[in-house]
Design a protein around this motif. Sequence first.
Motif, PDB file in Angstrom:
ATOM      1  N   ARG A  29       0.831  -1.203   0.000  1.00  0.00           N
ATOM      2  CA  ARG A  29       0.000   0.000   0.000  1.00  0.00           C
ATOM      3  C   ARG A  29       0.868   1.256   0.000  1.00  0.00           C
ATOM      4  O   ARG A  29       0.530   2.265  -0.629  1.00  0.00           O
ATOM      5  N   ALA A  30       1.979   1.179   0.723  1.00  0.00           N
ATOM      6  CA  ALA A  30       2.907   2.313   0.719  1.00  0.00           C
ATOM      7  C   ALA A  30       3.454   2.545  -0.685  1.00  0.00           C
ATOM      8  O   ALA A  30       3.534   3.691  -1.151  1.00  0.00           O
ATOM      9  N   VAL A  55       0.046   6.691   5.239  1.00  0.00           N
ATOM     10  CA  VAL A  55      -0.004   5.228   5.164  1.00  0.00           C
ATOM     11  C   VAL A  55      -0.066   4.629   6.571  1.00  0.00           C
ATOM     12  O   VAL A  55      -0.878   3.732   6.840  1.00  0.00           O
ATOM     13  N   THR A  91       3.476  11.349   3.123  1.00  0.00           N
ATOM     14  CA  THR A  91       2.935  10.104   2.591  1.00  0.00           C
ATOM     15  C   THR A  91       3.083   8.977   3.606  1.00  0.00           C
ATOM     16  O   THR A  91       2.158   8.183   3.815  1.00  0.00           O
TER      17      THR A  91
END
Length: 373
Positions: A253-254, A286, A282
């Motif tokens: 997902r990162a 996450v 970011t």
Amino acid sequence: MHLSESARAVFAVLAAAGTATRPQLAAGAGLSKPTVSSAVAELEAAGLAACSGTASGGTGRSAAVYALGAAAGAVLAVDLGPSRTQVRGCALDGTLLAQGTGSRPDAADVVSKVLSELPASAPLRAVVVAVGDVTTRGREGTGERPATAKAGPAFDAMAVALPPGVPVHLENNVNCAALAELHEGAARGRDTFGYLRIGVGIGLGVVIGGQVLRGANHAAGEVARLPYPWDEDRAPRHEGLEEHLGARSLLRRAADAWPQADGPCPRTTERLFALADTGHATACDVVGRHAADVGRLAAAATAVLDPGLIVLGGDVGSNPQLLPGVRAELARLSWPTEVVSSALGDSGTVVGATELAVARGIQTVTDGVAVKH
């Protein structure tokens, strides 16, 4: 080993205390002083107890202090983790005698090395192996075994290094870590709580009234089996929740969210959390979304158990950066529940396995005799 019942009771008290005088042994075992004197003599003759010095009493008289003898033996605890193996060898009073760490493929070598460092005069009384799996008894008395393919091959490879004839007990790794938190970690003083491990996989150790709940299939707390996803358009996948919450999915997902302008995407969860700790936008996003997901799992556990306390553990779960998000989501979805990070980190499983191994070793010598309190 044919010991009298009083000698077995005194041995159990001495092992728990580490060192003790005869009056202390009498009080702990609930036996008369003459009976304890006879029991101590029996233990000394068998090499199970030995005088380790003297202590001055309140009247100025000195009393002999006893400790476990060389023949009391040792136990082995093995944390057969998903990527790393930790092994400890201890005396029956919990004294650390040897330890080692290695990769999971090297588990047999690590076990062999620790065994070679134990005193030659100390018989091995019990082995406890913590595995990331449900455990079950094999057929026709073949002993306990991992119930699925998760840990079976690694256990078989490691087992060849164990001495034949020594009792081997398997325990779920999350249950071991929960016991360690109960006795030595973040849950001391709390007899009911949930230990939620988030790492490569997920698991829940359930402690109620100071005892680990194992369930009819030894599968209590296997939250990987919670139905996920669960909505009108998608059918639940086998262990889909573990796939979603595991470390590999977190890194995927990162990678999906990572802008090229931010440079290389972190390839480990440690690096991801380090970037979030610096305020990287970011990475913070996450980690925040992952914390909310963990909070939803904590809310599911709380809805069933109402444990009052959730201890977050595992390589990912024990990171304090998850706490605010987990607490907020749990508060939004359920009733007030305290959430704290593990106090023992990645040593929790082997610490808990060691406690169980010591208890099993004492039981082997005493044949399960009850100790009066």
